[in-house]
Design a protein around this motif. Structure first.
Motif, PDB file in Angstrom:
ATOM      1  N   HIS A  85     -16.155 -27.236  24.562  1.00 54.24           N
ATOM      2  CA  HIS A  85     -16.055 -28.696  24.507  1.00 54.24           C
ATOM      3  C   HIS A  85     -17.428 -29.315  24.836  1.00 54.24           C
ATOM      4  N   ASP A  86     -17.535 -30.089  25.913  1.00 49.79           N
ATOM      5  CA  ASP A  86     -18.797 -30.764  26.211  1.00 49.79           C
ATOM      6  C   ASP A  86     -19.550 -30.110  27.365  1.00 49.79           C
ATOM      7  N   ARG A  87     -19.304 -28.827  27.583  1.00 46.16           N
ATOM      8  CA  ARG A  87     -19.986 -28.138  28.679  1.00 46.16           C
ATOM      9  C   ARG A  87     -20.499 -26.777  28.214  1.00 46.16           C
ATOM     10  N   ARG A  88     -21.482 -26.260  28.974  1.00 44.41           N
ATOM     11  CA  ARG A  88     -22.090 -24.979  28.643  1.00 44.41           C
ATOM     12  C   ARG A  88     -22.427 -24.215  29.913  1.00 44.41           C
ATOM     13  N   ARG A  89     -22.516 -22.898  29.765  1.00 42.90           N
ATOM     14  CA  ARG A  89     -23.078 -22.071  30.820  1.00 42.90           C
ATOM     15  C   ARG A  89     -23.818 -20.910  30.177  1.00 42.90           C
ATOM     16  N   VAL A  90     -24.694 -20.289  30.942  1.00 40.73           N
ATOM     17  CA  VAL A  90     -25.503 -19.178  30.454  1.00 40.73           C
ATOM     18  C   VAL A  90     -25.010 -17.900  31.124  1.00 40.73           C
ATOM     19  N   LEU A  91     -24.952 -16.831  30.358  1.00 37.00           N
ATOM     20  CA  LEU A  91     -24.423 -15.561  30.847  1.00 37.00           C
ATOM     21  C   LEU A  91     -25.264 -14.429  30.263  1.00 37.00           C
ATOM     22  N   ALA A  92     -25.541 -13.413  31.073  1.00 35.32           N
ATOM     23  CA  ALA A  92     -26.302 -12.262  30.574  1.00 35.32           C
ATOM     24  C   ALA A  92     -26.232 -11.121  31.577  1.00 35.32           C
ATOM     25  N   ALA A  93     -26.505  -9.926  31.074  1.00 27.66           N
ATOM     26  CA  ALA A  93     -26.635  -8.744  31.920  1.00 27.66           C
ATOM     27  C   ALA A  93     -27.961  -8.082  31.602  1.00 27.66           C
ATOM     28  N   PHE A  94     -28.533  -7.388  32.566  1.00 32.37           N
ATOM     29  CA  PHE A  94     -29.745  -6.625  32.297  1.00 32.37           C
ATOM     30  C   PHE A  94     -29.388  -5.468  31.367  1.00 32.37           C
ATOM     31  N   LYS A  95     -30.095  -5.392  30.264  1.00 37.73           N
ATOM     32  CA  LYS A  95     -29.782  -4.417  29.220  1.00 37.73           C
ATOM     33  C   LYS A  95     -31.037  -3.596  28.949  1.00 37.73           C
ATOM     34  N   ARG A  96     -30.878  -2.275  28.910  1.00 34.18           N
ATOM     35  CA  ARG A  96     -32.040  -1.394  28.742  1.00 34.18           C
ATOM     36  C   ARG A  96     -31.661  -0.163  27.934  1.00 34.18           C
ATOM     37  N   GLU A 155     -24.015 -15.169  35.728  1.00 34.61           N
ATOM     38  CA  GLU A 155     -23.786 -16.386  34.942  1.00 34.61           C
ATOM     39  C   GLU A 155     -24.155 -17.620  35.746  1.00 34.61           C
ATOM     40  N   SER A 156     -24.482 -18.677  35.024  1.00 36.59           N
ATOM     41  CA  SER A 156     -24.775 -19.959  35.662  1.00 36.59           C
ATOM     42  C   SER A 156     -23.469 -20.729  35.839  1.00 36.59           C
ATOM     43  N   ALA A 157     -23.556 -21.840  36.543  1.00 38.75           N
ATOM     44  CA  ALA A 157     -22.408 -22.748  36.623  1.00 38.75           C
ATOM     45  C   ALA A 157     -22.300 -23.507  35.297  1.00 38.75           C
ATOM     46  N   TRP A 158     -21.121 -24.052  35.029  1.00 41.25           N
ATOM     47  CA  TRP A 158     -20.951 -24.901  33.854  1.00 41.25           C
ATOM     48  C   TRP A 158     -21.733 -26.192  34.058  1.00 41.25           C
ATOM     49  N   VAL A 159     -22.391 -26.651  32.998  1.00 39.12           N
ATOM     50  CA  VAL A 159     -23.091 -27.937  33.029  1.00 39.12           C
ATOM     51  C   VAL A 159     -22.740 -28.697  31.751  1.00 39.12           C
ATOM     52  N   ARG A 160     -22.992 -29.982  31.742  1.00 40.17           N
ATOM     53  CA  ARG A 160     -22.755 -30.776  30.534  1.00 40.17           C
ATOM     54  C   ARG A 160     -23.698 -30.312  29.423  1.00 40.17           C
ATOM     55  N   SER A 161     -23.196 -30.337  28.201  1.00 38.22           N
ATOM     56  CA  SER A 161     -23.998 -29.876  27.062  1.00 38.22           C
ATOM     57  C   SER A 161     -25.256 -30.707  26.859  1.00 38.22           C
TER      58      SER A 161
END
Length: 225
Positions: A98-109, A125-131
């Motif tokens: 909807h109108d929010r986003r968050r960033v997610l990732a893992a260390f990959k090697r 992951e980050s917290a949800w924030v407005r887009s």
């Protein structure tokens, strides 16, 4: 934390779910999650020597940025792991709901035993924030490996200590993540427990875990020797 990626790095291609299925084994149950949870997967940016003017390395030849638009409120971690298995490069995910986003990732090697296979560590992951939240500029760096470390560090629940190797920060953050969830589970059990003695035991365990969590999050120079 939303990052403003270079215009030169923009790809903007839709990644069909079928391409993921072709690259890795996907059970019927997992396919249902893809269908039920994901509206679309977009290969948004490609951070490479050509698009960033930063040299690559064997472990970080390039970094992909994927935007995943959801049908609902969130996405299963199993779905993210499946995408990571299918794509042999480090990936930063922007999850949009909807109108929010968050960033997610893992260390990959690359795997030490088989460089054609990739190993994925704990996810952060980050917290949800407005887009429409203002994006921060891409971090200045000397190469893609350092840039990747900076992007991941912003997602970790602990700060990197002075002189600390990235892998050590990663391990500390993963332990913090694990203990936080264990403490939350014990707190939930305490609230439901009827027996006073058992409640006291759980409370002592909870306090011990919180002390360990606090130690993991302490900043400053690490001990040597």
């Amino acid at each position: 934390m939303l990052v403003s990626y270079p215009t030169k790095a923009y790809v903007g291609k839709i990644l069909p779910k079928s391409k993921i299925y072709e690259k890795t084994r996907v059970s019927a149950a997992l396919k249902r999650k893809f269908v039920e949870q994901i509206e679309r997967i977009t290969w948004a940016y490609k951070l490479s020597p050509e698009t960033t003017n930063l040299p690559s390395s064997e472990t970080v030849p390039e970094i992909e940025v994927f935007q995943i638009d959801l049908k609902g409120a969130d996405i299963s971690r199993d779905v993210i792991r499946c995408i990571d298995k299918a794509i042999p490069f480090p990936i930063i995910y922007e999850i949009a709901s909807h109108d929010r986003r968050r960033v997610l990732a893992a260390f990959k090697r690359p795997s030490e035993g088989d460089s054609s296979k990739w190993v994925t560590d704990a996810y952060f992951e980050s917290a949800w924030v407005r887009s429409d939240t203002e994006r921060v500029p891409l971090f200045p760096s000397i190469d893609l490996r350092r840039l990747y470390e900076q992007l991941l560090s912003r997602l970790m629940p602990v700060e990197r200590r002075a002189g600390e190797a990235f892998e050590d920060t990663l391990a500390r953050a993963a332990e913090y993540w694990h203990l936080e969830r264990e403490a939350a589970s014990i707190q939930s059990r305490m609230q439901k427990e009827k027996q006073f003695n058992r409640k006291v035991e759980l409370n002592a365990e909870f306090r011990r875990l919180k002390k360990e969590i606090a130690a993991l999050s302490e900043s400053g120079a690490i001990a040597t020797g």
